[in-house]
Design a protein around this motif. Structure first.
Motif, mmCIF file in Angstrom:
data_model
loop_
_atom_site.group_PDB
_atom_site.id
_atom_site.type_symbol
_atom_site.label_atom_id
_atom_site.label_comp_id
_atom_site.label_asym_id
_atom_site.label_seq_id
_atom_site.Cartn_x
_atom_site.Cartn_y
_atom_site.Cartn_z
ATOM 1 N N UNK A 132 0.837 -1.201 0.000
ATOM 2 C CA UNK A 132 0.000 0.000 0.000
ATOM 3 C C UNK A 132 0.872 1.251 0.000
ATOM 4 N N UNK A 133 2.007 1.187 0.670
ATOM 5 C CA UNK A 133 2.878 2.363 0.761
ATOM 6 C C UNK A 133 3.474 2.758 -0.592
ATOM 7 N N UNK A 134 3.402 1.873 -1.581
ATOM 8 C CA UNK A 134 3.906 2.204 -2.915
ATOM 9 C C UNK A 134 2.907 3.018 -3.728
ATOM 10 N N UNK A 135 1.698 3.184 -3.211
ATOM 11 C CA UNK A 135 0.655 3.935 -3.911
ATOM 12 C C UNK A 135 0.650 5.377 -3.397
ATOM 13 N N UNK A 136 0.661 6.322 -4.316
ATOM 14 C CA UNK A 136 0.726 7.736 -3.941
ATOM 15 C C UNK A 136 -0.509 8.151 -3.143
ATOM 16 N N UNK A 137 -1.683 7.821 -3.652
ATOM 17 C CA UNK A 137 -2.944 8.206 -3.004
ATOM 18 C C UNK A 137 -3.841 6.968 -2.946
ATOM 19 N N UNK A 138 -3.756 6.186 -1.868
ATOM 20 C CA UNK A 138 -4.537 4.945 -1.784
ATOM 21 C C UNK A 138 -6.038 5.145 -1.969
ATOM 22 N N UNK A 139 -6.595 6.224 -1.435
ATOM 23 C CA UNK A 139 -8.038 6.448 -1.562
ATOM 24 C C UNK A 139 -8.436 6.627 -3.025
ATOM 25 N N UNK A 140 -7.665 7.431 -3.757
ATOM 26 C CA UNK A 140 -7.954 7.644 -5.176
ATOM 27 C C UNK A 140 -7.743 6.356 -5.964
ATOM 28 N N UNK A 141 -6.699 5.630 -5.604
ATOM 29 C CA UNK A 141 -6.424 4.367 -6.294
ATOM 30 C C UNK A 141 -7.549 3.366 -6.059
ATOM 31 N N UNK A 142 -7.999 3.245 -4.817
ATOM 32 C CA UNK A 142 -9.072 2.303 -4.498
ATOM 33 C C UNK A 142 -10.338 2.633 -5.282
ATOM 34 N N UNK A 143 -10.655 3.917 -5.375
ATOM 35 C CA UNK A 143 -11.845 4.329 -6.124
ATOM 36 C C UNK A 143 -11.696 3.984 -7.602
ATOM 37 N N UNK A 144 -10.497 4.183 -8.131
ATOM 38 C CA UNK A 144 -10.263 3.876 -9.544
ATOM 39 C C UNK A 144 -10.375 2.371 -9.801
ATOM 40 N N UNK A 145 -9.839 1.572 -8.897
ATOM 41 C CA UNK A 145 -9.918 0.117 -9.048
ATOM 42 C C UNK A 145 -11.374 -0.337 -9.072
ATOM 43 N N UNK A 146 -12.187 0.221 -8.189
ATOM 44 C CA UNK A 146 -13.596 -0.163 -8.136
ATOM 45 C C UNK A 146 -14.327 0.166 -9.435
ATOM 46 N N UNK A 147 -13.879 1.204 -10.116
ATOM 47 C CA UNK A 147 -14.563 1.618 -11.346
ATOM 48 C C UNK A 147 -14.016 0.933 -12.593
ATOM 49 N N UNK A 148 -12.885 0.237 -12.470
ATOM 50 C CA UNK A 148 -12.265 -0.369 -13.658
ATOM 51 C C UNK A 148 -12.046 -1.872 -13.532
ATOM 52 N N UNK A 149 -12.405 -2.474 -12.406
ATOM 53 C CA UNK A 149 -12.089 -3.887 -12.195
ATOM 54 C C UNK A 149 -12.761 -4.803 -13.211
ATOM 55 N N UNK A 150 -13.849 -4.349 -13.826
ATOM 56 C CA UNK A 150 -14.549 -5.184 -14.805
ATOM 57 C C UNK A 150 -13.670 -5.482 -16.015
ATOM 58 N N UNK A 151 -12.636 -4.682 -16.227
ATOM 59 C CA UNK A 151 -11.736 -4.889 -17.363
ATOM 60 C C UNK A 151 -10.720 -5.991 -17.107
ATOM 61 N N UNK A 152 -10.710 -6.548 -15.897
ATOM 62 C CA UNK A 152 -9.797 -7.640 -15.558
ATOM 63 C C UNK A 152 -10.631 -8.903 -15.359
ATOM 64 N N UNK A 153 -10.856 -9.680 -16.406
ATOM 65 C CA UNK A 153 -11.759 -10.826 -16.328
ATOM 66 C C UNK A 153 -11.313 -11.858 -15.306
ATOM 67 N N UNK A 154 -12.260 -12.339 -14.524
ATOM 68 C CA UNK A 154 -12.083 -13.435 -13.570
ATOM 69 C C UNK A 154 -11.246 -13.073 -12.349
ATOM 70 N N UNK A 155 -10.766 -11.847 -12.241
ATOM 71 C CA UNK A 155 -9.877 -11.485 -11.137
ATOM 72 C C UNK A 155 -10.416 -10.290 -10.357
#
Length: 213
Positions: A132-155
């Motif tokens: 987690x410490x390698x991420x500049x802004x964990x909150x922004x990253x988490x929000x982005x992951x939630x909005x784009x995870x559909x592009x990673x099939x099965x994972x």
């Protein structure tokens, strides 16, 4: 997975080796634009096109009776007969413990470590991404992951503490009565998605982490 694990590295350390290996095989990277619901189908097509000149071995893998369900030991025994393992593309190691797991080193993916465990009626396949410490802004990253995870099939991307350090992991799950071909597809899809996620989410990582990729 609660069993002790070998030392693992952030996924960014595997990307450079992966890219070099793809180039050595004469492969080229192409970006495509598709609707999200076709992501899983595209992943399967991409793999079949990349493996066209290699004996994939999946149709000839030993099968597990549907009524028995898979165990870690049974999966290891079956995978040892697969061409990807026989040809040295994947190394296997059993991690003993109260809940045994299987450590797979994916040599085609920059020696990426993938862990497989069986619990109840599920097979869980997991790989480490980065702290987690390698991420500049964990909150922004988490929000982005939630909005784009559909592009990673099965994972799916999640967070957990490994060795006392909070980090991101990627995982997939399937039923213990799945065919071995589907288990292998889950493993390889996860490895593909780790590489894709490392590329896609690089802007969210600190500069020192990005330079490793």
């Amino acid at each position: 997975m609660t069993a002790p694990r070998p030392a693992i590295k952030a996924s960014t350390l595997h990307v450079r080796n992966y890219r070099e290996r793809m180039r050595e095989q004469g492969l080229v990277k192409k970006d495509v634009w598709i609707r999200p619901e076709y992501a899983e189908e595209l992943a399967a097509i991409e793999k079949s096109m990349r493996d066209a000149e290699r004996d994939a071995g999946i149709p000839y893998l030993p099968t597990q009776p549907a009524e028995a369900g898979w165990t870690v030991a049974a999966i290891r025994h079956a995978l040892q007969q697969a061409s990807t393992v026989r040809d040295g593309l994947i190394s296997l190691e059993t991690i003993e413990g109260a809940e045994p797991s299987l450590h797979l080193v994916m040599h085609e993916y920059g020696d990426l470590s993938v862990f497989l465990a069986v619990g109840g009626e599920q097979i869980l396949v997991e790989a480490y991404l980065w702290p987690v410490e390698d991420v500049v802004d964990p909150a922004a990253f988490n929000a982005h992951v939630l909005s784009t995870h559909v592009l990673l099939p099965l994972s799916t991307i999640g967070m957990q503490r490994i060795g006392g350090v909070a980090g991101y992991t990627m995982f997939g799950a399937l039923d213990t009565h799945s065919s071995l071909a589907n288990v292998m597809f889950e493993i390889e899809t996860l490895a593909e998605n780790v590489i894709s996620a490392t590329d896609a989410y690089r802007p969210f990582l600190r500069t020192t982490t990005r330079r490793k990729a």
